[in-house]
Scaffold this active site. Structure first.
Site, PDB file in Angstrom:
ATOM      1  N   ASP A   1      38.526 -27.605 -62.791  1.00 39.15           N
ATOM      2  CA  ASP A   1      37.386 -27.878 -63.663  1.00 39.15           C
ATOM      3  C   ASP A   1      37.076 -29.340 -63.389  1.00 39.15           C
ATOM      4  OD1 ASP A   1      35.734 -28.740 -65.758  1.00 39.15           O
ATOM      5  OD2 ASP A   1      36.405 -27.072 -67.010  1.00 39.15           O
ATOM      6  N   HIS A   2      36.033 -29.591 -62.609  1.00 40.80           N
ATOM      7  CA  HIS A   2      35.872 -30.958 -62.089  1.00 40.80           C
ATOM      8  C   HIS A   2      35.598 -31.972 -63.201  1.00 40.80           C
ATOM      9  CE1 HIS A   2      31.608 -29.868 -62.101  1.00 40.80           C
ATOM     10  NE2 HIS A   2      31.349 -31.152 -62.119  1.00 40.80           N
TER      11      HIS A   2
ATOM     12  N   HIS B   1      33.749 -26.371 -68.927  1.00 36.14           N
ATOM     13  CA  HIS B   1      33.718 -27.830 -69.096  1.00 36.14           C
ATOM     14  C   HIS B   1      33.713 -28.245 -70.571  1.00 36.14           C
ATOM     15  CE1 HIS B   1      32.822 -27.486 -64.941  1.00 36.14           C
ATOM     16  NE2 HIS B   1      31.548 -27.231 -65.079  1.00 36.14           N
TER      17      HIS B   1
END
Ligand code: NAP
Length: 492
Positions: free
Chosen positions: A179-180, A242
């Site tokens: 999950d950047h 996110h």
């Protein structure tokens, strides 16, 4: 002093957009910093019939914006790349891949450490994991790690099935779900701010906090991602992963220690306390939107690749509630959308006003004390600010809000690692703190599924917001009915 890592990477989807735009440049940065040095090789796979030279040319191109003086280093880095044509659905192709991995492992003395990165459509993830096991690509000597991209399923049921497929080959602690957002500097700073500061953590509860607001705002529309986006929508694309990850970091209890295992326990506990709505509660607490045509762009339904009657939401706002001792009664408001006023991510923690405003009498009511707000600026600029009330300079005694600010200076900002650089390094180090665990993913889907099911049945009135706005009017009304307002709003 950087610690050198040893591994043979295998990238599935090596010719894809993500690999070229993010993964190769991030690996190069790790190489420049010495985290990768002599004992690593990177195997790229896709169905394209490329030679090693062609692949190395593509990798060179993807890091071409590096400085002139790094050219030699870039050439050395690229010499660690190898290519093999491989259809992930064809079991027969895995033997040749295994042979190449073993050969490179010996050549680079990689100690049997294998990192498999699935940078391709998630529909292939389960099959690749199963094939890696059945065709004997799992090493007994070093580690085996699987890094996978979002989305992790479309709902709880499909995510559970995918997880079962992955865990038939890999243990949970070998799976790194990217999950950047968790690789962003200021998202990681939430833990430092909270657990490193008595003045913040001691107030971090429903006695002192009135509400929390999280905004992930994008300026662009769907661009060339319409075919993917239309099957996803903002709820699945942004909220399930996110936003709920950020929420869990803000809401969790203090971990015993700052280790991946301890942080995960607390994030899962927080998500377990998140109230899963009934359909009627979901209808009252979540709103959706779809962008209209603007001065320069199409409305969403006229974007190329989007059906004329698409009901996919490009905007979501919602109110989340926790049923636990710390947060009972404190709403967490979230919003995200495309074609909004600007591109930014911020978190506003709004504190309760002092119970008594001793300065209010006999002054005008508009001089009243304002709520303290801690704003965490995640991007584009990194920083935070605390709004406090102070005496206005001069005669008399009026108060005015002032900000205690910290913003990363421009030179330091340049040193901040890209999320993918940081997360690839964490995966090499075996640190899962900033990856989503299965339990987190599962609770997030259970929360989101109720809203999704409701929206799949009810017909929305779309389009309902203009490009350049902060979403539909219903998003403002969501807070107004609680006698609150978004801290960040246009034309304040
Ligand atoms: P992409 O550009 O469509 O690339 C897909 C890759 O998969 C290509 O290299 C393709 O090569 C390969 N491929 C497809 N079918 C194959 C098969 N049967 N066997 C072997 N290789 C096959 O996708 P992407 O945009 O890079 O995205 C990759 C993943 O990252 C997806 O899960 C996506 O959701 C996620 N993601 C992407 C972004 C982004 O900015 N792009 C952002 C966040 C997450 P061939 O067709 O030549 O085989």
């Amino acid at each position: 002093m950087a610690k050198e890592n040893t591994a043979i990477f295998t990238f599935f989807g090596a010719s894809g957009d993500l690999a070229k735009r993010k993964l190769y440049p991030s690996l190069f940065k790790l190489y420049q910093k010495g985290y990768l040095k002599d004992h690593f090789a990177i195997i790229g796979t896709s169905r394209a019939d490329w030679t090693n030279d062609e692949f190395q040319g593509i990798v060179s191109e993807s890091i071409s914006d590096i400085k002139e003086e790094s050219k030699n280093q870039a050439n050395e880095f690229v010499s660690h790349f190898y290519y093999i044509a491989h259809d992930v659905t064809d079991k027969a192709h895995y033997a040749a891949l295994d042979e190449l991995i073993n050969k490179l492992d010996k050549q680079y003395e990689a100690n049997g450490n294998r990192l498999f990165y699935l940078s391709m459509a998630p529909s292939f993830f389960g099959q690749i994991a199963l094939n890696l096991k059945s065709e004997g690509l799992i090493t007994q000597e070093g580690y085996n790690r699987l890094v996978i991209e979002k989305p992790f399923g479309r709902d709880y049921k499909s995510a559970k099935q995918l997880n079962e497929e992955l865990t038939s080959t890999f243990e949970e602690d070998q799976i790194y779900r990217i999950d950047h957002y968790l690789g962003k500097e200021m998202i990681q700073n939430i833990e430092a701010l909270r657990f490193g500061n008595t003045i913040i953590e001691s107030l971090w509860n429903n006695r002192y906090i009135d509400n929390v607001q999280i905004t992930l705002s994008e300026k662009l529309g769907v661009e060339d991602r319409a075919s993917y986006y239309d099957t996803s929508g903002a709820l699945r694309d942004m909220v399930q992963n996110h936003i709920l990850q950020i929420v869990s970091q803000l809401a969790m209890e203090q971990p015993v220690a700052f280790t991946d295992a301890d942080v995960r326990v607390e994030k899962v506990k927080a998500l377990r306390s998140l109230r899963v709505y009934t359909p009627s509660e979901a209808a009252g607490n979540f709103v959706r939107g779809q962008y209209d045509a603007g001065d320069t762009g199409n409305e969403y339904r006229d974007e190329s690749g989007v059906p004329d009657d698409s009901n996919t939401e490009t905007f979501v706002a919602g109110k989340l509630l926790f049923d636990n001792y710390r947060w009972s009664g404190v709403p967490f408001y979230i919003r995200t959308g495309k074609k909004l006023a600007d591109k930014f991510t911020r978190i506003d923690v709004v504190f309760k006003k002092p119970l008594i405003d001793i300065f209010a009498f006999p002054q005008k009511s508009d001089a009243a004390l304002q709520a303290n707000v801690l704003t965490i600026y995640v991007e584009p600029q990194s920083g935070f600010s605390l709004k406090v009330n102070a005496k206005s300079t001069g005669q008399g005694f009026e108060t005015e809000p002032v900000n205690l600010d910290f913003f990363q200076d421009a030179d330091k900002e340049k040193e901040v690692p890209e999320p993918y650089e940081r997360l690839l390094h964490d995966a090499l180090e075996g640190n899962s703190t900033n990856f989503a665990s299965w339990s987190e993913v599962a609770y997030a889907w259970k929360f989101v599924d109720v809203i999704r099911k409701l929206w799949d049945i009810e017909e929305p009135i779309f389009p309902n917001y203009l490009p350049g706005s902060m979403g539909p009017v219903a998003s403002d009304e969501l807070l107004q009915k609680d006698h609150r307002a978004w801290v960040y709003r246009l034309n304040k």
